[in-house]
Structure formats: C-alpha cells, structure tokens
Write an enzyme that holds these catalytic residues in place. Structure first.
Site, PDB file in Angstrom:
ATOM      1  N   SER A 109      73.152  23.576 -18.769  1.00  0.00           N
ATOM      2  CA  SER A 109      73.106  22.655 -17.644  1.00  0.00           C
ATOM      3  C   SER A 109      73.521  21.235 -18.040  1.00  0.00           C
ATOM      4  O   SER A 109      74.643  21.030 -18.503  1.00  0.00           O
ATOM      5  CB  SER A 109      71.686  22.702 -17.081  1.00  0.00           C
ATOM      6  N   GLN A 123      70.686  23.149  -8.883  1.00  0.00           N
ATOM      7  CA  GLN A 123      69.585  23.670  -8.080  1.00  0.00           C
ATOM      8  C   GLN A 123      68.831  22.554  -7.376  1.00  0.00           C
ATOM      9  O   GLN A 123      68.794  21.433  -7.848  1.00  0.00           O
ATOM     10  CB  GLN A 123      68.592  24.436  -8.969  1.00  0.00           C
ATOM     11  N   LYS A 162      75.791  27.499 -17.748  1.00  0.00           N
ATOM     12  CA  LYS A 162      75.139  27.352 -16.447  1.00  0.00           C
ATOM     13  C   LYS A 162      75.940  26.347 -15.624  1.00  0.00           C
ATOM     14  O   LYS A 162      75.886  25.157 -15.877  1.00  0.00           O
ATOM     15  CB  LYS A 162      73.715  26.853 -16.623  1.00  0.00           C
TER      16      LYS A 162
END
Lengths: 437, 396
Positions: free
Chosen positions: A309, A338, A334
C-alpha cells in the site's frame, strides 16, 4: 361520427391522466417509469428471483443457530457471515471488522492517545518497562527501562495480562496515575505519579550507521509519520550524512496523506498517484510545494513482500522518478484504496473504493493462481537480495541483516567510499513491539 | 340561465371530476402496489458510538447497500452476498462435517453421492490424525482416502483406503506430519542432541513447503474434479510415503447384484419406495457412502416400514438429543445392510438405526455416524451441517 370521436378523445384523455397519476412517483424523482412498472397495472409480475438474498442469509443463520450439534455464539456467527459476505467479492482488502478489530485499526491509523509514553512487556509480577519514549511524561517522572510495575493506583497487577495493564495506565489527558515500581538496587518499591499526556506512537526509527550512512525505518504511515520522518532526517543531516537507507520492509502501509507529505521532501508539485474510482472519476494526488530538500547523497529504499500500500507508493514513486535504488524483494502488490464505514455497534466495513496507478502507469496489483499462490504483482526491485534466514537476522543491524548490508554496498559503489560494518548492537528482544501505555 | 347552459356546466363539472378521478386513481393504485416494495435507505446507517447489537437481517441489508454504493466494481448478482455469508458462517464453525461447497464442488459432491465420480474416482474425507471426539480443532485435518471406486483411476494406480494426501502436483497439502517433525528436531536441538544446523535446515524446508502449499479443501477439489488431465499425488500409507501418477476419468461405483444403494438427497425416499415395492427381503449396499441429508434418511427409514424408537442423535453443551422416531407402516421385511470402514456419516446412521429396528448388518462400519443436514442454495452451491452423532440409546 363526431360524437364517437369526442367519446374516444375523452377516454384517451382520461387514460393519459391515469397514466400521469400512476407515474407521479417516478416523475417526482425526475425519471420516467420503467416498463415493469406498467406491466404491474395489468397484474404481470416481473420475473424476480424466487428467494431474496436476505432470506437465504437469515435462513442459514437460524438453521445453524438452531440445529448445529453444539451451541454457537450468535454474535460471532453473525460477524463471520458478514465477513463471508464481503469476502464474496474476492478482494482481500474488502473486509468486515468486528468492534475490537475496528477499535485497534482506528488507533493504529491515528497513532495517538493519552498515557505515560512507555512500552510495557509481560512479567508474572505485573508489567516490565521496555522502552521509555523521549520527553514523555514517564521519562519526566523518572520511570526507567526494565523497571517492574507491580501496582497501578494502589491495586496489584500481578498475574494481569499486559494489554489490561496498559489500558489501566492509559486514561484521559491531564489526569494522574500512580505506579508502584520495583527497581533493581532499590530495597523498597517506589511510588511514581505520572500526569497523563497525549502520546504519539513513534512510527519512525532512525540511527546513524558507521561511515556516515543514515538509516530511517518507517514502521507504518499514520498521522504523525511525516513529521517524525522529517525530524529524523534533520537529525541525521545535522550529523553529516553520506548516504541514506530508508527501510520500508514489513511496512503494511497506512494513510495516503502521510506518504504524500513524505514524498514532498523529494518532489515538488509532481503527481504521485492517480486514483480511479468506480464511476470512472480520476483523482490525482500531487506532492506539496515548499518542502523539497536539497541533498547530494544516494538514497536506497529497502522493501520486501510485506511492504504494501502506502509503502509501495513511496517506493514506486521514488523508483519511477529515479530518486532512489530499490533493494530487497518485490513488494506485496496492493493497488487499491479502502474507505472505512463504521456501524453503530462499533464494528465497521473496510471497502475498496478505488484503484491506484503510479506515475509510470503500471498496474502493480497482486495476481494469484487458483491455489492462492503468488504469480505476479508488486514493485520490482532494482537489486534483488533475499533475506538470509540463518542465523536469525536482526533487521537494521548491518552485520546481521544482509539486505541492509547490500543497501550499504550500493551506496558505497555510488559514492566511492568504503564502509566498515559496525559491531552488532544488542536490543531487548521484542521490546520494540510491546504495547504502549 | 338556459337549460342548455346548465347542462353544459354539469357536463364540464362531471368531466373534470372524471379527469381528477383518473389521475388520483393512478396515484392510488401505484401507492398500493408500492407498499410491498422494500425501500432501502442510507438513513439507518448513521454511524454513532452506541454498542447495541444490530439484528443480522438489518446488518445484511445495510452492508449490501453499502457495498452496492461504494465498492470499486459493479456488484452484479447480489445472491453472492448471501452465499458468501453462508460460507463465512459455516467456515467459522471449524467443524469437519459442516462444510460449504461452491457451485462446482457441490455438483461433484451430489454426483459422488449418487455413485458417479470425476477426478481420481475416490471418496475423500477430512480426518484428524488421531481417532477421537468430534472436536479437535487444534489439529490439522488430513485429506484421507475413505474408499476407491473399483476399476476407477485411483484403484488402477494402486491407491488404497487409508492413504492420506501429502502433496498434489508438487504442492504440499498442509498437514501436521512435517510440522511435528520440525518440533521434534527443535526439542532435540534445545537438549543439544542435534546441532543448530539441523534446526536451520528444517526451518528452511518448512518455509519452502509453506510457500508452495495448498489447503486441504483445494486439494479435495483438485482430486475430485476433471476428467482428462493427469495428477501426481504423494500419499502416506502408514509411515511410508508413496507417489502415484493418476489419469483422471469418469468412473462409476458398481453395486452388488440385487442390492439397493439409497441416495440421501431430496427425492431419495421416493426412489427408495419405488425400488422396494413388492419385495419382502432387501439388501442394501452402503459401502463407500458417507454424507447426505438427515431428513431424507429419516424418511427412508419410514419407507422401510420401521415404527417407533430407533435411537437418537446426541448433541453437546446441554443441547437436547433428537430422538429418531420412525412413523412407518410397521410392515416387517427382511433387511440386510452391507457396510465396511468407508460407511460413515448419514449412511452409517441409517444402518445403525435400521439395526435397532431389526435389520441385519454385514461387515463393520466406521463408527463415525455423524448426522448432517444438506442444503442447496439458490445459486447451486450448498452446505452440510453437523447436527449430532448417532447413539442407539434413548434420548436424554
């Protein structure tokens, strides 16, 4: 003939008005009624699935609750169902978080609370002090590493687990807590009263390695991380630095704003990441102006498969703009963002709302085969170096951590200076991951 | 005011009433139809700090709505929320007899219960290494061969009941055999019986295996599906590890001549009734039979004519036992049940309950008579639920 026409006209008008009335609900919402709506007038029911999904879910829930061979915890069962429901999307980052996990997650991204500022570890008689943070209330009150806390506010904590002791010591900002402390060399327990204050979890650890090579490890990207990173860099610069290693290994990511602020130290007004939302909207994140640093030494970034991330954004952007050499192993992959939506019972839903693309436009999304084994994804490193697992390495110690040693070698090659690896430092095992009070 | 004027006023008024009536009629009819339409809104989602529990229905509806509005990709069929939820709930039970099967897996299961197999032609179950109680959640279950279809691919290759799967196409199927070995070596290194390098070696191997591992459930699917490709299987037979190269193919379990193979799936009781019509002596072949639906099994006992107490399904944590009370005609038949170590689950409950009703048993069953209910979901997936274990004694 004329009369007939008139009657037909009136009937048509009445029909028109009826339809108008019937569609009024849709017209209010500024849309035309659908064909199914009209077929309902004539009693034609649209072909709906025989059972509603909510019914299927409820029936299974009741069936398990009633018929399973032993009692089940209804709340656990419900949460497992919601987790499975979100899992049906096949996205490992879209997940349900039950209240306890949701609380921890919130704390992790905020990285601040009110307490005394020390890490505590387990001990049969109470809690062992691992690390006392610089300038923390605990340090000001005289608490020291390896002190043993045996009572909190006069109540013994012998045999209590560390997490519970931590929660007893934390409390509202400005209030006081009294600890009974056993210290080696002191015959009687000491009473130490500490005024609780806001504690910011250190997410950045830095040190100067031999040969003037700075080392900054970022554990996670939370709210205070950018400030902590800049402070660490300033400190290293003031000691005279010939090269910098930024360690993002095992960093699971965190907040996008945090990594943007950190990247603003390297790049000014440059796009770092493009979010693509579900409706096709794009949102670009651009680094800030006025924070760019001047430096002339090489930078190496360490990554591994647990770097995800925000870590991948940082490593990927520095690689795309050729500002750093990546050493280690490919990252996790990733490529999504979110959002967390809380529920009123304290649980929450973490949902993938967008995908992101790095400046080079590459898709780094992790691909697995149907057995769940890694196929591709993540950011490729410039220099691959697998971590030697025997003997067990201490990350951040150049003579034990071969990936860090390799990073230092890269800097040597770029600067033309040879660096001797220093003595291994002893650190209390695990103390840097103990919970913070 | 003339007569014609007045009548034209009446006519206009009547016309207007008709017009309004038509329009209101439309609104009213729509209103009435709409009452049954569920209206979802985000107003119930207001996040606050309360801790009151949310009922599962509300939660499901709210979460479905949130995912529909926020998730990065369009959702498509919402039924997957429900079936995914069922999968989550079943898997959270951690019970080897309560399993969720996706659409394809469920098809394979149903077809194998009817004696028709794809893949290697074998019945595979998840069994714990040591015999024991229903609940041993700390151990890792092994994918174990219960029976092979005679003449099927596994039988031809030489696999036997009792073999358990260690690897499939080079992927390690996670099991405790190797983990225990690593533990033993760790202890020996701690007590200085072995040098540190032994521990380093075994740790390295464990990591290599773990990087290339598949779950027992994946292994089951890989062995049960497909009719063309070959598969390399590593099994343990006792302490020996063996390798088999098996060509997948369709296979069908042959049954004993004149024997009946009941199917404990919806409609199975009707099939049974047809199969036994006019026969006074019956022979059942229950070898290689395991799971199925308890309710159908109970109906089958009724069809056989049993009447009265046939034992009970015992449950735990103070949950009341379920008595098996047959409501058949009471007609006496000569019944023989042929069983072996591969007869378990609902099929074994059937045999044992029938025994209590007077049937003869040939052979020894597995003593694992776990009763399950089997349910299919609208999308073709399905699940089994463990409802208890058979006991010949009465209910408590």
């Amino acid at each position: 003939m004329k009369g007939l026409l008139r009657v037909a006209g009136v009937l048509l008008l009445l029909c028109g008005l009826f339809v108008f009335g019937y569609s009024w609900r849709d017209l209010q919402r500024k849309k035309l009624p659908s064909a199914e709506t009209f077929s309902a007038i004539f009693g034609i029911k649209p072909a709906k699935p025989k059972v509603a999904p909510v019914r299927v879910f409820r029936d299974a829930f009741n069936h398990i609750k009633r018929d399973f061979y032993k009692n089940v915890d209804e709340t656990k069962l419900k949460y497992a169902g919601l987790q499975g429901m979100m899992g049906s999307l096949g996205d490992p980052h879209t997940m349900f978080m039950e209240p306890r996990i949701a609380r921890e997650f919130k704390l992790e991204t905020k990285a601040q609370f009110a307490g005394i500022g020390a890490r505590l570890g387990p001990d049969p008689l109470g809690a062992r002090v691992g690390i006392v943070f610089e300038d923390s209330p605990a340090m000001k009150a005289g608490l020291k590493a390896s002190d043993l806390i045996v009572a909190v506010d006069g109540k013994s904590v012998a045999g209590t687990d560390t997490d519970s002791i931590v929660l007893k010591i934390r409390g509202p900002e400005g209030t006081r807590v009294t600890l009974d402390v056993v210290r080696e060399g002191e015959p009687n327990p000491l009473k130490i009263t500490i005024r609780r204050a806001k504690i910011v979890t250190p997410t950045v650890m830095s040190k100067m390695l031999s040969g003037g090579i700075g080392y900054i490890q970022i554990a996670v990207f939370s709210e205070p991380t950018a400030d902590q990173f800049e402070a660490a860099w300033n400190k290293l610069d003031s000691q005279g630095m010939n090269g910098l290693v930024i360690d993002l290994r095992n960093n699971p990511g965190g907040l996008l704003e945090s990594v943007r602020d950190i990247l603003s130290n390297f790049l000014e007004n440059k796009p770092v990441v493009t979010l693509k939302m579900r409706d096709g909207d794009e949102e670009r994140t651009v680094t800030l102006v006025g924070r760019k640093r001047n430096y002339s030494y090489p930078i190496v970034v360490l990554v591994n498969e647990e770097s995800a991330s925000a870590s991948e954004i940082m490593a990927g952007v520095l690689k795309d703009y050729k500002m750093a050499t990546l050493v280690g192993e490919h990252t996790y992959g990733k490529a999504s963002v979110q959002n967390v939506i809380p529920f009123r019972d304290g649980s929450s839903a973490k949902i993938t709302i967008a995908r992101y693309y790095l400046p080079s436009g590459t898709d780094i999304g992790r691909k697995l085969d149907e057995d769940g084994l890694f196929v591709s994804g993540g950011i490729k490193v410039d220099i691959e170096e697998k971590l030697q697992d025997t003997p067990a390495p201490v990350l951040g110690e150049p003579n034990s951590d071969n990936q860090l040693a390799r990073a230092i070698k890269v800097i040597e090659q770029k600067t033309g200076r040879k660096v001797a690896l220093g003595e291994a430092q002893f650190s209390q095992l695990g103390a840097d991951t103990w919970p913070i009070a | 005011m003339g007569k014609s004027d007045r009548s034209s006023i009446y006519r206009s008024a009547g016309f207007m009433v008709l017009c309004l009536g038509a329009a209101f009629g439309g609104i009213l009819l729509r209103e009435q139809q709409s009452i049954q339409e569920p209206v979802f809104g985000l107003d119930r989602l207001v996040a606050s700090t309360g801790t009151q529990p949310i009922p599962e229905d509300d939660y499901f509806t709210e979460l479905a709505e949130i995912l529909k509005t926020h998730y990065v990709d369009p959702i498509g069929d919402e039924m997957k929320f429900a079936t995914g939820g069922v999968r989550g709930m079943i898997e959270s039970l951690g019970d080897l007899h309560s399993l969720y099967y996706d659409k394809n897996e469920f098809r394979l299961l149903i077809s194998s219960l009817q004696g028709k197999y794809e893949g290697i032609g074998a019945d595979l179950a998840f069994l714990y290494p040591t015999k024991g109680s229903n609940d041993e959640s700390d151990a890792i279950p092994r994918v174990t061969v219960l029976s092979v279809v005679p003449g099927g691919p596994a039988a031809k290759a030489g696999m036997k009941p009792g073999d358990w799967i260690d690897s499939v196409d080079g992927h390690w199927v996670i099991n405790s055999q190797f983990i225990n070995k690593a533990r033993e070596i760790q202890q020996k290194v701690q007590s200085k019986e072995l040098p540190q390098t032994a521990l380093d070696d075994i740790r390295r191997e464990l990591k290599q295996r773990a990087d290339n591992a598949i779950t027992p459930v994946r292994a089951w699917k890989r062995l049960m599906a497909g009719v063309a490709e070959r598969v390399e299987i590593g099994v343990f037979r006792g302490e020996n590890r063996m390798e088999f190269d098996v060509g997948k193919a369709l296979s069908e379990r042959p049954k004993l001549p004149d024997a009946i193979r009941p199917v404990f799936l919806p409609g199975g009781e009707k099939q049974l009734a047809a199969a036994i019509a006019g026969k006074a002596s019956l022979r059942f072949d229950l070898r290689g039979m395991s799971t199925g639906d308890y309710r159908v099994m109970a109906d089958c006992l009724n069809v056989l004519g049993y009447k009265g107490n046939l034992g009970s399904i015992v449950r735990q944590n103070g949950r009341a036992s379920i008595p098996i009370v047959a409501k058949g005609s009471g007609q006496k038949r000569q019944v023989v049940m042929v069983v072996d170590g591969s007869t378990r689950g609902v099929a074994e409950v059937f045999a044992l309950a029938a025994k209590k009703g007077g049937a003869k048993i040939e052979g020894a069953s597995a003593n694992r008579a776990v009763a399950t209910q089997l349910d299919m979901l609208p999308d073709g997936s399905g699940y089994t639920l463990n409802i208890g274990t058979y006991s010949a004694g009465g209910s408590k």
